[in-house]
Design a protein around this motif. Structure first.
Motif, PDB file in Angstrom:
ATOM      1  N   ALA A 116      12.908 145.874  76.824  1.00 42.67           N
ATOM      2  CA  ALA A 116      11.749 145.219  76.438  1.00 42.67           C
ATOM      3  C   ALA A 116      11.920 144.855  74.871  1.00 42.67           C
ATOM      4  O   ALA A 116      12.320 145.699  74.122  1.00 42.67           O
ATOM      5  N   PHE A 145       9.776 141.388  78.498  1.00 43.98           N
ATOM      6  CA  PHE A 145      10.863 142.357  79.316  1.00 43.98           C
ATOM      7  C   PHE A 145      11.749 141.143  79.495  1.00 43.98           C
ATOM      8  O   PHE A 145      11.540 140.132  80.106  1.00 43.98           O
ATOM      9  N   TYR A 186       4.072 142.690  82.316  1.00 45.83           N
ATOM     10  CA  TYR A 186       4.996 143.829  82.225  1.00 45.83           C
ATOM     11  C   TYR A 186       4.293 145.178  82.040  1.00 45.83           C
ATOM     12  O   TYR A 186       4.783 146.051  82.708  1.00 45.83           O
ATOM     13  N   ARG A 187       3.211 145.023  81.211  1.00 47.03           N
ATOM     14  CA  ARG A 187       2.600 146.252  81.106  1.00 47.03           C
ATOM     15  C   ARG A 187       2.018 146.852  82.295  1.00 47.03           C
ATOM     16  O   ARG A 187       2.069 147.928  82.670  1.00 47.03           O
ATOM     17  N   SER A 213       5.319 147.652  84.738  1.00 49.65           N
ATOM     18  CA  SER A 213       6.099 148.775  84.584  1.00 49.65           C
ATOM     19  C   SER A 213       5.321 149.971  84.723  1.00 49.65           C
ATOM     20  O   SER A 213       5.954 151.022  85.026  1.00 49.65           O
ATOM     21  N   GLN A 240       6.435 152.975  87.093  1.00 49.32           N
ATOM     22  CA  GLN A 240       6.807 154.331  86.263  1.00 49.32           C
ATOM     23  C   GLN A 240       6.062 155.453  87.223  1.00 49.32           C
ATOM     24  O   GLN A 240       6.565 156.521  87.362  1.00 49.32           O
ATOM     25  N   SER A 276      11.737 154.130  84.468  1.00 50.66           N
ATOM     26  CA  SER A 276      11.596 152.770  83.959  1.00 50.66           C
ATOM     27  C   SER A 276      12.240 151.553  84.404  1.00 50.66           C
ATOM     28  O   SER A 276      13.292 152.027  84.680  1.00 50.66           O
ATOM     29  N   LEU A 277      11.779 150.436  84.098  1.00 53.87           N
ATOM     30  CA  LEU A 277      12.614 149.289  84.605  1.00 53.87           C
ATOM     31  C   LEU A 277      13.894 149.304  83.591  1.00 53.87           C
ATOM     32  O   LEU A 277      13.727 149.052  82.313  1.00 53.87           O
ATOM     33  N   ARG A 278      15.079 149.552  84.065  1.00 56.75           N
ATOM     34  CA  ARG A 278      16.273 149.653  83.119  1.00 56.75           C
ATOM     35  C   ARG A 278      17.701 149.381  83.846  1.00 56.75           C
ATOM     36  O   ARG A 278      17.582 148.886  84.935  1.00 56.75           O
ATOM     37  N   SER A 336      13.589 158.620  83.668  1.00 61.37           N
ATOM     38  CA  SER A 336      14.620 157.492  84.122  1.00 61.37           C
ATOM     39  C   SER A 336      15.808 157.917  83.581  1.00 61.37           C
ATOM     40  O   SER A 336      16.774 157.650  84.289  1.00 61.37           O
TER      41      SER A 336
END
Length: 409
Positions: free
Chosen positions: A36, A42, A69-70, A73, A77, A83-85, A224
């Motif tokens: 992010a 992102f 994205y808010r 995500s 979550q 989290s997106l990772r 995460s």
């Protein structure tokens, strides 16, 4: 044909894509270089690997603007705890966009959390199946747990809040139980978790005789980051550790592969500390119970022994007198028997002696001579055969009233 500028070519490509592609697509892949950026946007890549996982066979740039994205995500979550990772397998709803300056991008519209959950679960399942096939899945769980568990090797980050809470709870327990704690520092989040924790496990195994139990604690932090503990290498290290391993990684609803192979699993570091205190307290209580029972048995045995001694002290004089009288009676009886036996033996020997004297008297030669017998001697020896005589021998013949000499002619 007149050549096109790059911008004109990219604009043509953009027009072709917009005219021929539907609005949105669901596409699966693995996130790479995901982050992010400043402003809340992102950015990252979506890649597809070969079947053996070694090569990337396709990749595309993915973008999600801050407002979208808010929403995406937060929803992801809540559903997955992640989290997106980078490294996550995801199913993204995307819109294909082509910009003359930035090229092809996949604009993220939504994420399906069930796909990611399924991939995480599948990864854990694959690791557990491999451990089962290796025959080590339940090795650590089968280790006996010391009734004391006072010497505790801790794998954690020195700055972790969970580590501090764990130590404080043990060292300041209300029962004043004694614990020996030593930290084997390790990275508990990020790319170095696997190698760091594995190295700590190896160090502890090298001095296993000094410890009763190993505790891996992490405490708070992003859920995460827990995926770093879904590791075949770490699971193997825990399963084959020569000491029982306790895990207190994450929060109440979190779960990792290490929890499945550890001797005992706990939701939080404080839960591990609570168990260790209660375990040692139980041992202490049992020892006190055994000690109390042993003391009581000793007291009972001493009481019985004293009662016997008291009874013997009372009975001994009477017993002594009784025994003394009995012995006196036995001695007197024995003396009487000895006297009687001695007199009997003496008379018997006297009778034998008289008989012997009579027999000897009957054999006296003088008595035989008086009866008319005679004895002939030659050189002082009794003559019992004519054959023993020679001419010239002098003979003496004894009679009851004298002797007669003669010579053999």
């Amino acid at each position: 044909m007149e050549p096109l500028s790059l911008y004109e070519l990219n604009a043509t490509i953009r027009g072709v894509l917009e005219d021929n592609l539907d609005g949105e697509y669901w596409v699966s892949g693995e996130l790479s270089d995901a982050k992010a950026a400043h402003g809340g946007h992102f950015y990252g890549e979506l890649v597809q690997r070969s079947d053996d996982g070694t090569d990337i066979i396709a990749r595309a740039r993915v973008v999600c603007w801050a407002n979208q994205y808010r929403l995406v995500s937060a929803s992801f979550q809540r559903a997955t705890g992640e989290s997106l990772r980078s490294g996550l397998k995801v199913l993204l709803q995307v819109r294909v966009a082509f910009h003359e300056n930035y090229g092809l991008s996949l604009m993220i519209q939504d994420v399906d959390p069930s796909y990611t959950l399924g991939s995480v679960v599948q990864r854990r399942k694959d690791i557990l199946q491999q451990l089962e096939a290796d025959g080590i899945l339940h090795d650590n769980q089968s280790l006996p747990l010391s009734p004391f568990c006072q010497r505790i090797a801790i794998i954690s980050s020195e700055t972790a809040a969970g580590y501090g809470d764990f130590c404080h709870q043990l060292l300041h327990n209300s029962y004043q139980l004694s614990f020996r704690l030593q930290l084997f520092p390790a990275v508990m989040q990020g790319e170095h978790v696997e190698e760091s924790v594995a190295a700590a496990l190896e160090r502890i195994a090298g001095e296993a005789e000094q410890w009763d139990v190993v505790v891996i604690i992490r405490g708070g932090g992003a859920s995460s980051d827990l995926s770093d503990f879904d590791s075949y290498v770490l699971a193997t290290g825990v399963a084959q550790c020569p000491l029982p391993v306790f895990t207190g990684i994450g929060h109440e609803r979190d779960e990792t592969v290490l929890d499945f192979v550890a001797h005992s699993r706990f939701k939080t570091p404080t839960a591990v500390a609570t168990f260790l205190i209660e375990h040692l307290l139980g041992t202490s209580t049992r020892l006190k119970t055994v000690y109390g029972a042993l003391v009581q048995k000793c007291r009972d045995a001493l009481g019985l022994a004293k009662a016997r001694l008291d009874r013997y002290a009372m009975e001994f004089p009477l017993l002594y007198r009784t025994q003394h009288e009995q012995q006196k009676y036995r001695i007197a009886l024995l003396e009487q028997k000895c006297r009687t036996g001695f007199r009997t033996s003496l008379e018997r020997e006297r009778s034998r002696l008289r008989e012997t004297e009579q027999r000897i008297a009957l054999l006296d030669p003088t008595l035989q001579l008086r009866r008319g017998f005679s004895m002939t001697l030659c050189d002082g020896r009794l003559v019992s055969s004519v054959a023993s005589l020679r001419p010239g021998d002098r003979l003496v013949t004894r009679l009851s009233d004298g002797e007669v000499e003669s010579v053999i002619s």
